[in-house]
Design a protein around this motif. Structure first.
Motif, PDB file in Angstrom:
ATOM      1  N   THR A 184       0.794  -1.238   0.000  1.00 25.91           N
ATOM      2  CA  THR A 184       0.000   0.000   0.000  1.00 25.91           C
ATOM      3  C   THR A 184       0.825   1.287   0.000  1.00 25.91           C
ATOM      4  OG1 THR A 184      -2.086   0.891   0.836  1.00 25.91           O
ATOM      5  CG2 THR A 184      -0.407   0.407   2.482  1.00 25.91           C
TER       6      THR A 184
ATOM      7  N   THR B 215       0.919   4.019   1.913  1.00 26.54           N
ATOM      8  CA  THR B 215       1.588   4.469   3.129  1.00 26.54           C
ATOM      9  C   THR B 215       2.824   3.619   3.414  1.00 26.54           C
ATOM     10  OG1 THR B 215      -0.382   5.460   4.054  1.00 26.54           O
ATOM     11  CG2 THR B 215       1.255   4.722   5.641  1.00 26.54           C
TER      12      THR B 215
ATOM     13  N   LYS C 152      -1.965  -2.151  -9.964  1.00 25.81           N
ATOM     14  CA  LYS C 152      -2.372  -2.085  -8.559  1.00 25.81           C
ATOM     15  C   LYS C 152      -3.143  -0.779  -8.343  1.00 25.81           C
ATOM     16  CE  LYS C 152      -2.410  -2.002  -3.984  1.00 25.81           C
ATOM     17  NZ  LYS C 152      -2.884  -0.872  -3.195  1.00 25.81           N
TER      18      LYS C 152
ATOM     19  N   ASN D 284      -6.651   1.011  -5.702  1.00 26.86           N
ATOM     20  CA  ASN D 284      -6.852   2.218  -4.897  1.00 26.86           C
ATOM     21  C   ASN D 284      -8.066   3.009  -5.398  1.00 26.86           C
ATOM     22  OD1 ASN D 284      -4.278   1.167  -4.456  1.00 26.86           O
ATOM     23  ND2 ASN D 284      -3.446   3.119  -3.807  1.00 26.86           N
TER      24      ASN D 284
ATOM     25  N   GLY E 181      -6.450  11.774  -3.999  1.00 24.28           N
ATOM     26  CA  GLY E 181      -5.462  10.891  -4.628  1.00 24.28           C
ATOM     27  C   GLY E 181      -6.191   9.732  -5.285  1.00 24.28           C
ATOM     28  N   TRP E 182      -5.508   8.604  -5.417  1.00 23.01           N
ATOM     29  CA  TRP E 182      -6.126   7.456  -6.102  1.00 23.01           C
ATOM     30  C   TRP E 182      -7.377   6.997  -5.389  1.00 23.01           C
ATOM     31  CZ3 TRP E 182      -5.090   7.013 -10.874  1.00 23.01           C
ATOM     32  CH2 TRP E 182      -3.844   7.415 -11.336  1.00 23.01           C
TER      33      TRP E 182
ATOM     34  N   GLY F 194      -9.204   8.719  -3.052  1.00 26.94           N
ATOM     35  CA  GLY F 194     -10.207   9.785  -2.992  1.00 26.94           C
ATOM     36  C   GLY F 194     -10.970   9.927  -4.302  1.00 26.94           C
TER      37      GLY F 194
ATOM     38  N   THR G 172     -11.691  18.030  -0.138  1.00 26.94           N
ATOM     39  CA  THR G 172     -10.675  18.865   0.511  1.00 26.94           C
ATOM     40  C   THR G 172      -9.306  18.336   0.106  1.00 26.94           C
ATOM     41  OG1 THR G 172     -10.378  17.597   2.563  1.00 26.94           O
ATOM     42  CG2 THR G 172     -12.230  19.135   2.496  1.00 26.94           C
TER      43      THR G 172
ATOM     44  N   ASP H 156      -2.950  19.714  -1.981  1.00 32.17           N
ATOM     45  CA  ASP H 156      -2.126  19.798  -3.197  1.00 32.17           C
ATOM     46  C   ASP H 156      -2.907  20.603  -4.237  1.00 32.17           C
ATOM     47  OD1 ASP H 156      -1.254  19.180  -5.839  1.00 32.17           O
ATOM     48  OD2 ASP H 156      -0.251  17.377  -5.119  1.00 32.17           O
TER      49      ASP H 156
ATOM     50  N   ALA I  37      -9.243  10.055   3.173  1.00 27.07           N
ATOM     51  CA  ALA I  37      -8.419   9.122   2.396  1.00 27.07           C
ATOM     52  C   ALA I  37      -7.128   9.836   2.008  1.00 27.07           C
ATOM     53  CB  ALA I  37      -9.170   8.666   1.148  1.00 27.07           C
TER      54      ALA I  37
ATOM     55  N   VAL J 162      -6.800  15.193  10.031  1.00 29.34           N
ATOM     56  CA  VAL J 162      -7.556  15.791   8.931  1.00 29.34           C
ATOM     57  C   VAL J 162      -8.865  16.368   9.471  1.00 29.34           C
ATOM     58  CG1 VAL J 162      -8.608  15.299   6.685  1.00 29.34           C
ATOM     59  CG2 VAL J 162      -6.462  14.179   7.331  1.00 29.34           C
TER      60      VAL J 162
ATOM     61  N   ALA K  10     -10.797   5.968   5.226  1.00 32.18           N
ATOM     62  CA  ALA K  10     -10.394   4.920   4.293  1.00 32.18           C
ATOM     63  C   ALA K  10      -8.875   4.852   4.189  1.00 32.18           C
ATOM     64  CB  ALA K  10     -10.987   5.188   2.912  1.00 32.18           C
ATOM     65  N   GLY K  11      -8.178   5.740   4.887  1.00 32.25           N
ATOM     66  CA  GLY K  11      -6.713   5.766   4.799  1.00 32.25           C
ATOM     67  C   GLY K  11      -6.087   4.714   5.698  1.00 32.25           C
TER      68      GLY K  11
ATOM     69  N   ASN L 171     -13.717   0.164   4.938  1.00 31.55           N
ATOM     70  CA  ASN L 171     -14.010  -0.920   3.989  1.00 31.55           C
ATOM     71  C   ASN L 171     -13.514  -2.274   4.484  1.00 31.55           C
ATOM     72  OD1 ASN L 171     -11.376   0.084   3.598  1.00 31.55           O
ATOM     73  ND2 ASN L 171     -11.268  -0.739   1.534  1.00 31.55           N
TER      74      ASN L 171
ATOM     75  N   HIS M  65     -11.821  -4.856  -0.691  1.00 34.53           N
ATOM     76  CA  HIS M  65     -12.047  -4.756  -2.134  1.00 34.53           C
ATOM     77  C   HIS M  65     -12.617  -6.063  -2.688  1.00 34.53           C
ATOM     78  CE1 HIS M  65      -9.852  -1.211  -1.612  1.00 34.53           C
ATOM     79  NE2 HIS M  65      -8.758  -1.453  -2.315  1.00 34.53           N
TER      80      HIS M  65
HETATM   81  P1  NAD Z   1      -2.387   9.341  -2.766  1.00 37.77           P
HETATM   82  O1  NAD Z   1      -1.031   9.794  -2.356  1.00 37.77           O
HETATM   83  O2  NAD Z   1      -2.680   9.041  -4.193  1.00 37.77           O
HETATM   84  O3  NAD Z   1      -3.493  10.401  -2.265  1.00 37.77           O
HETATM   85  C1  NAD Z   1      -3.535  11.052  -1.027  1.00 37.77           C
HETATM   86  C2  NAD Z   1      -4.072  12.465  -1.264  1.00 37.77           C
HETATM   87  O4  NAD Z   1      -4.359  13.095  -0.022  1.00 37.77           O
HETATM   88  C3  NAD Z   1      -3.051  13.360  -2.007  1.00 37.77           C
HETATM   89  O5  NAD Z   1      -3.674  13.941  -3.135  1.00 37.77           O
HETATM   90  C4  NAD Z   1      -2.662  14.398  -0.958  1.00 37.77           C
HETATM   91  O6  NAD Z   1      -2.381  15.654  -1.533  1.00 37.77           O
HETATM   92  C5  NAD Z   1      -3.909  14.458  -0.097  1.00 37.77           C
HETATM   93  N1  NAD Z   1      -3.679  14.918   1.265  1.00 37.77           N
HETATM   94  C6  NAD Z   1      -2.618  14.679   2.071  1.00 37.77           C
HETATM   95  N2  NAD Z   1      -2.793  15.278   3.266  1.00 37.77           N
HETATM   96  C7  NAD Z   1      -3.990  15.891   3.218  1.00 37.77           C
HETATM   97  C8  NAD Z   1      -4.732  16.646   4.162  1.00 37.77           C
HETATM   98  N3  NAD Z   1      -4.276  16.888   5.377  1.00 37.77           N
HETATM   99  N4  NAD Z   1      -5.958  17.125   3.777  1.00 37.77           N
HETATM  100  C9  NAD Z   1      -6.438  16.882   2.543  1.00 37.77           C
HETATM  101  N5  NAD Z   1      -5.772  16.159   1.608  1.00 37.77           N
HETATM  102  C10 NAD Z   1      -4.569  15.677   1.949  1.00 37.77           C
HETATM  103  O7  NAD Z   1      -2.683   8.060  -1.859  1.00 37.77           O
HETATM  104  P2  NAD Z   1      -3.823   6.938  -2.089  1.00 37.77           P
HETATM  105  O8  NAD Z   1      -3.261   5.831  -2.895  1.00 37.77           O
HETATM  106  O9  NAD Z   1      -5.087   7.603  -2.473  1.00 37.77           O
HETATM  107  O10 NAD Z   1      -3.919   6.375  -0.583  1.00 37.77           O
HETATM  108  C11 NAD Z   1      -4.443   7.176   0.463  1.00 37.77           C
HETATM  109  C12 NAD Z   1      -4.437   6.380   1.774  1.00 37.77           C
HETATM  110  O11 NAD Z   1      -5.324   5.254   1.644  1.00 37.77           O
HETATM  111  C13 NAD Z   1      -3.072   5.765   2.124  1.00 37.77           C
HETATM  112  O12 NAD Z   1      -2.940   5.771   3.530  1.00 37.77           O
HETATM  113  C14 NAD Z   1      -3.176   4.334   1.612  1.00 37.77           C
HETATM  114  O13 NAD Z   1      -2.296   3.466   2.267  1.00 37.77           O
HETATM  115  C15 NAD Z   1      -4.617   4.025   1.898  1.00 37.77           C
HETATM  116  N6  NAD Z   1      -5.255   2.997   1.063  1.00 37.77           N
HETATM  117  C16 NAD Z   1      -6.393   2.463   1.558  1.00 37.77           C
HETATM  118  C17 NAD Z   1      -7.066   1.493   0.824  1.00 37.77           C
HETATM  119  C18 NAD Z   1      -8.261   0.862   1.401  1.00 37.77           C
HETATM  120  O14 NAD Z   1      -8.582  -0.265   1.019  1.00 37.77           O
HETATM  121  N7  NAD Z   1      -8.968   1.518   2.286  1.00 37.77           N
HETATM  122  C19 NAD Z   1      -6.607   1.104  -0.435  1.00 37.77           C
HETATM  123  C20 NAD Z   1      -5.451   1.708  -0.945  1.00 37.77           C
HETATM  124  C21 NAD Z   1      -4.786   2.668  -0.189  1.00 37.77           C
END
Ligand code: NAD
Ligand code: SAH
Length: 411
Positions: free
Chosen positions: A149, A151, A178, A183, A214-215, A217, A234, A237, A267, A273, A291-292, A338, A345
């Motif tokens: 993942t 993070t 992936k 995501n 991000g992906w 969101g 929100t 970036d 997310a 946040v 979801a993060g 989730n 997923h």
């Molecule tokens: P990403 O880096 O593509 O997106 C994260 C977004 O959040 C970025 O656009 C960033 O600018 C923004 N962001 C960061 N800090 C912020 C804040 N304080 N306020 C608002 N926006 C902010 O990452 P991703 O792939 O979308 O993953 C996000 C999180 O979800 C990670 O922790 C990842 O490990 C986790 N994840 C969860 C699942 C799941 O099944 N729930 C699946 C994949 C990833």
């Protein structure tokens, strides 16, 4: 010896794993292609991934390809006890149960590492982190790892940058097959599955605030719109914020969104946040979930200190009432909704993610002599192979460049 909770649940878990198997055609092809060769013969693999049916099927496939598997979860709330029981009954070494304490969680991670793995498969970097801390003495047996993942990959990059990462780790998350699908579309669907089954409330007509574009969101916002919600994004970036605006969403800071939202989904992979600054602004009845990766996006400490009382509203929903009488509801303790309040997923998505995992682990085993410590990209051929197999499984075909076209493109 396995350490699981309820061995008698194995038949239920077995049915879930069988359902996953039927819906993971790409992994099945990879298994069929490599079964005779047994690329993991004599290889020990420790795996820490959400322990539910799709993960269990990946473990079965790796074991059939010759690996000695030592399995645990990657989140105290996402392990499914029936699935863990089925895996253990099938002869794998399994250490996990749902609702484990932080101490039990670490004990389980430690147990799979004490088996002295050659390859570690992580979701979030907890195995790698233990191996570089309390369990450093186990490092000499480790050839490398794979990380599932976003993070986890961030944590690895930080270690690589300060020179502390002791072995090669493949950034599975960063493969196109992936994050583009898992995501975005995986999280997009499974987060709403988790919210909807937990709350049993309507989404249409509500205002949904998605933190982070991000992906994950992007997928969550897309599906919220599909349900008929008004969507607010929100971001921190400016480029992602602009993308959200051009995708047709309202964009504003959380301090403005807090008063607008009926449902909040974080997310971001970031901390704090939604905090004490925002809780006083929430509408009565607001639903908050995450979801993060970590349960730090909604500041639960702030919420607990601001609330005058709390109560269990429904399974996996806790209500927090403030002095002015408003109540906010948090799903699954602010952990990934989730997985902590759903099955994660869908199988067809994890089919691609876990095919990348299996092929990356094979790549690591084959190339261990030449790979250097650091974060390594998934080779492009692996991405393309998984995409082709998935297209084939879905009955889709594509064009191929003619010689004339190749010449035109200078290939
Ligand atoms: P990403 O880096 O593509 O997106 C994260 C977004 O959040 C970025 O656009 C960033 O600018 C923004 N962001 C960061 N800090 C912020 C804040 N304080 N306020 C608002 N926006 C902010 O990452 P991703 O792939 O979308 O993953 C996000 C999180 O979800 C990670 O922790 C990842 O490990 C986790 N994840 C969860 C699942 C799941 O099944 N729930 C699946 C994949 C990833
Ligand atoms: N260790 C973190 C997990 C990050 S979750 C924690 O604190 O819980 C994000 C990862 O979960 C994604 O990269 C995704 O690939 C994985 N995931 C989502 N659904 C899953 C499922 N059904 N089975 C196994 N893993 C899943």
């Amino acid at each position: 010896m396995s350490d699981i909770k309820t061995p008698a649940l194995a038949p239920d878990g077995e049915r879930k794993i069988d359902w996953a198997r039927r819906n993971m055609p790409v992994l099945n092809v990879i298994l069929a292609e490599n079964r005779a060769v047994k690329p993991f013969a004599g290889v020990k693999i420790a795996l820490s991934v959400h322990l539910e049916a799709k993960t269990a099927y990946l473990c079965r496939v790796l074991a059939e390809l010759g690996a000695e598997m030592h399995v645990t979860g990657c989140n105290p709330l996402s392990t499914q006890d029936d699935v863990a029981a089925a895996l253990a009954a099938g002869g794998l070494d399994v250490h996990a149960h749902r609702g484990e304490t932080p101490e039990e969680y670490t004990r389980h991670l430690t147990a799979v590492l004490e088996a002295r793995p050659n390859i570690v498969i992580d979701d979030g970097g907890d195995l790698v982190s233990l191996l570089h801390g309390k369990l450093r003495h186990l490092l000499p047996d480790v050839w490398g790892g794979c990380e599932e993942t976003t993070t986890g990959v961030h944590r690895l990059r930080a270690m690589a940058a300060d020179g502390s990462l002791a072995f090669p780790v493949i950034a599975v998350n960063d493969a196109d097959c992936k994050h583009l699908f898992d995501n975005r579309y995986g999280t997009g669907q499974s987060v709403w599955d988790g919210i909807n089954r937990t709350t049993n409330l309507i989404v249409a007509g509500k205002t949904v605030v998605v933190a982070g574009y991000g992906w994950c969101g992007r997928g969550i916002a897309l599906r919220a719109r599909g349900f008929g919600a008004r969507v607010v994004v929100t971001e921190i970036d400016p480029v992602k914020a602009l993308e959200a605006a051009m995708d047709g969403y309202d964009v504003m800071p959380m301090s403005a969104a807090a008063a607008r939202g009926d449902v909040f989904v974080t997310a971001t992979g970031c901390a704090d946040v939604i905090t004490a600054e925002h809780f006083p602004l929430l509408r009565d009845g607001a639903v908050l979930c995450n979801a993060g990766h970590f349960n730090v996006e909604i500041n639960m400490t702030d919420l607990e200190s601001l609330a005058v009382s709390s109560f269990d509203a429904r399974q996996n929903i806790k209500g927090y009432t403030f002095a002015d009488g408003r109540t906010a509801f948090v799903l699954a303790e602010g952990r990934l909704v989730n997985l902590a309040s759903g099955d994660g997923h869908p199988a067809e998505i994890m089919d691609m993610s876990f095919s990348i995992q299996a092929l990356s682990a094979m790549y690591l085993a084959e190339n261990r002599a030449s790979l250097k410590p650091g974060v390594i990209a998934v080779p492009r051929e692996i991405d393309e192979k998984v995409a082709r197999l998935k297209l084939q499984a879905d009955g889709l075909s594509i064009d191929a460049l003619t010689d004339k076209q190749k010449a035109y493109l200078g290939l």
